[in-house]
Design a protein around this motif. Structure first.
Motif, PDB file in Angstrom:
ATOM      1  N   ARG A  46      88.147  66.459  61.353  1.00 36.21           N
ATOM      2  CA  ARG A  46      86.753  66.062  61.571  1.00 36.21           C
ATOM      3  C   ARG A  46      86.430  65.938  63.053  1.00 36.21           C
ATOM      4  O   ARG A  46      85.320  66.273  63.467  1.00 36.21           O
ATOM      5  CB  ARG A  46      86.454  64.752  60.847  1.00 36.21           C
ATOM      6  CG  ARG A  46      86.376  64.916  59.352  1.00 36.21           C
ATOM      7  CD  ARG A  46      85.996  63.636  58.669  1.00 36.21           C
ATOM      8  NE  ARG A  46      85.980  63.808  57.218  1.00 36.21           N
ATOM      9  CZ  ARG A  46      85.701  62.855  56.372  1.00 36.21           C
ATOM     10  NH1 ARG A  46      85.393  61.644  56.797  1.00 36.21           N
ATOM     11  NH2 ARG A  46      85.716  63.093  55.078  1.00 36.21           N
ATOM     12  N   LEU A  47      87.384  65.457  63.836  1.00 38.09           N
ATOM     13  CA  LEU A  47      87.146  65.351  65.272  1.00 38.09           C
ATOM     14  C   LEU A  47      86.974  66.743  65.874  1.00 38.09           C
ATOM     15  O   LEU A  47      86.044  66.987  66.645  1.00 38.09           O
ATOM     16  CB  LEU A  47      88.280  64.603  65.976  1.00 38.09           C
ATOM     17  CG  LEU A  47      88.116  64.496  67.492  1.00 38.09           C
ATOM     18  CD1 LEU A  47      86.859  63.709  67.854  1.00 38.09           C
ATOM     19  CD2 LEU A  47      89.344  63.849  68.108  1.00 38.09           C
ATOM     20  N   LEU A  48      87.843  67.650  65.515  1.00 36.16           N
ATOM     21  CA  LEU A  48      87.756  69.001  66.054  1.00 36.16           C
ATOM     22  C   LEU A  48      86.444  69.663  65.654  1.00 36.16           C
ATOM     23  O   LEU A  48      85.740  70.250  66.479  1.00 36.16           O
ATOM     24  CB  LEU A  48      88.948  69.843  65.574  1.00 36.16           C
ATOM     25  CG  LEU A  48      89.068  71.221  66.194  1.00 36.16           C
ATOM     26  CD1 LEU A  48      89.238  71.125  67.699  1.00 36.16           C
ATOM     27  CD2 LEU A  48      90.241  71.958  65.588  1.00 36.16           C
ATOM     28  N   SER A  81      95.084  57.537  64.731  1.00 32.96           N
ATOM     29  CA  SER A  81      95.623  56.619  63.720  1.00 32.96           C
ATOM     30  C   SER A  81      94.689  55.425  63.517  1.00 32.96           C
ATOM     31  O   SER A  81      94.491  54.966  62.385  1.00 32.96           O
ATOM     32  CB  SER A  81      97.035  56.162  64.078  1.00 32.96           C
ATOM     33  OG  SER A  81      97.056  55.521  65.331  1.00 32.96           O
ATOM     34  N   GLU A  82      94.079  54.931  64.593  1.00 33.78           N
ATOM     35  CA  GLU A  82      93.142  53.813  64.458  1.00 33.78           C
ATOM     36  C   GLU A  82      91.882  54.252  63.712  1.00 33.78           C
ATOM     37  O   GLU A  82      91.379  53.529  62.850  1.00 33.78           O
ATOM     38  CB  GLU A  82      92.758  53.282  65.847  1.00 33.78           C
ATOM     39  CG  GLU A  82      93.905  52.610  66.578  1.00 33.78           C
ATOM     40  CD  GLU A  82      93.596  52.313  68.030  1.00 33.78           C
ATOM     41  OE1 GLU A  82      94.034  51.245  68.510  1.00 33.78           O
ATOM     42  OE2 GLU A  82      92.931  53.136  68.693  1.00 33.78           O
ATOM     43  N   ILE A  83      91.386  55.441  64.031  1.00 32.49           N
ATOM     44  CA  ILE A  83      90.196  55.956  63.356  1.00 32.49           C
ATOM     45  C   ILE A  83      90.487  56.166  61.869  1.00 32.49           C
ATOM     46  O   ILE A  83      89.670  55.829  61.013  1.00 32.49           O
ATOM     47  CB  ILE A  83      89.707  57.262  64.011  1.00 32.49           C
ATOM     48  CG1 ILE A  83      89.254  56.993  65.449  1.00 32.49           C
ATOM     49  CG2 ILE A  83      88.567  57.895  63.201  1.00 32.49           C
ATOM     50  CD1 ILE A  83      89.003  58.240  66.277  1.00 32.49           C
ATOM     51  N   ILE A 141      75.379  63.343  69.743  1.00 31.80           N
ATOM     52  CA  ILE A 141      76.332  62.780  68.781  1.00 31.80           C
ATOM     53  C   ILE A 141      75.589  62.243  67.557  1.00 31.80           C
ATOM     54  O   ILE A 141      76.028  62.443  66.424  1.00 31.80           O
ATOM     55  CB  ILE A 141      77.205  61.680  69.430  1.00 31.80           C
ATOM     56  CG1 ILE A 141      78.199  62.322  70.413  1.00 31.80           C
ATOM     57  CG2 ILE A 141      77.953  60.872  68.379  1.00 31.80           C
ATOM     58  CD1 ILE A 141      78.994  61.323  71.237  1.00 31.80           C
ATOM     59  N   THR A 142      74.445  61.599  67.768  1.00 31.99           N
ATOM     60  CA  THR A 142      73.703  61.044  66.627  1.00 31.99           C
ATOM     61  C   THR A 142      73.135  62.141  65.733  1.00 31.99           C
ATOM     62  O   THR A 142      72.811  61.879  64.576  1.00 31.99           O
ATOM     63  CB  THR A 142      72.554  60.110  67.070  1.00 31.99           C
ATOM     64  OG1 THR A 142      71.629  60.855  67.869  1.00 31.99           O
ATOM     65  CG2 THR A 142      73.084  58.924  67.845  1.00 31.99           C
ATOM     66  N   VAL A 144      83.755  61.317  65.944  1.00 30.35           N
ATOM     67  CA  VAL A 144      83.495  61.678  67.343  1.00 30.35           C
ATOM     68  C   VAL A 144      83.131  60.437  68.152  1.00 30.35           C
ATOM     69  O   VAL A 144      83.649  60.224  69.249  1.00 30.35           O
ATOM     70  CB  VAL A 144      82.382  62.755  67.441  1.00 30.35           C
ATOM     71  CG1 VAL A 144      81.918  62.940  68.881  1.00 30.35           C
ATOM     72  CG2 VAL A 144      82.873  64.080  66.868  1.00 30.35           C
ATOM     73  N   GLN A 145      82.268  59.582  67.603  1.00 33.90           N
ATOM     74  CA  GLN A 145      81.860  58.380  68.323  1.00 33.90           C
ATOM     75  C   GLN A 145      83.034  57.423  68.529  1.00 33.90           C
ATOM     76  O   GLN A 145      83.218  56.889  69.620  1.00 33.90           O
ATOM     77  CB  GLN A 145      80.725  57.673  67.581  1.00 33.90           C
ATOM     78  CG  GLN A 145      80.165  56.499  68.359  1.00 33.90           C
ATOM     79  CD  GLN A 145      78.903  55.950  67.744  1.00 33.90           C
ATOM     80  OE1 GLN A 145      78.281  56.578  66.894  1.00 33.90           O
ATOM     81  NE2 GLN A 145      78.509  54.778  68.165  1.00 33.90           N
TER      82      GLN A 145
END
Length: 180
Positions: free
Chosen positions: A159-161, A143-145, A121-122, A132-133
């Motif tokens: 971006r997550l995908l 929604s929170e992200i 991830i880093t 992702v993190q």
């Protein structure tokens, strides 16, 4: 003493109650900051600043979530702000026009440790790494992200995908991913 009682005492500027909350959450918030910053000195500074901010804004805490969740959001935001401030120049890419295509199914080998996944991830580009993190490690929803990173909901999903796709490739390169 119940947590809500301690928070109410903190709202009255009770230093003993503040110390009690600090002692209860300090170590956990340090680990949250470390997952972002990777430097103990920076993480300690961010945790201290986060507690100061929390105690300054404690009257805004309404008890809709646990105090720990509220404080964690402050730590995450402060950590991201710190990392952004260290960047010399960033260029925002408008990804709204790009089409997202769901990739093939994949699973991670049972021998993969959390440390290996965190290292992968880093290695992701910053704009994907944070999403992702926050999603996989911190447990925030889209929604929170979106709110934390000040990006649109669709940008967050994109971006997550893409970040998960790049994470998959990193793990596959190291032979940790198997195809379903």
């Amino acid at each position: 003493m119940f947590q809500i009682d301690i928070v109410e005492q903190c709202k009255r500027n009770d230093r003993k109650a503040q110390l009690s909350l600090y002692n209860q959450y300090c170590q956990g918030m340090f680990y949250v900051a470390m997952r972002f910053l990777k430097n103990p000195d920076d993480a300690e500074d961010i945790v201290q600043e986060s507690f100061i901010r929390a105690f300054q804004k404690i009257n805004q805490y309404k008890g809709e979530v646990t105090f720990g969740a509220w404080l964690k959001k402050i730590v995450v935001n402060k950590s991201i702000d710190f990392l952004k401030s260290r960047q010399l120049k960033t260029v925002e890419l408008n990804e709204g026009y790009m089409k997202v295509v769901e990739g093939e199914d994949w699973s991670v080998d049972d021998t993969v440790t959390i440390k290996v996944v965190m290292q992968a991830i880093t290695a992701l580009p910053e704009k994907y790494r944070y999403v992702v993190q926050l999603f996989l490690v911190e447990g925030y929803d889209h929604s929170e992200i979106s709110e934390i990173l000040d990006i649109s909901y669709s940008t967050c999903r994109t971006r997550l995908l893409r970040g998960k796709g790049q994470l998959k490739e990193l793990l596959k390169t190291n032979k940790y991913v198997t195809r379903s």
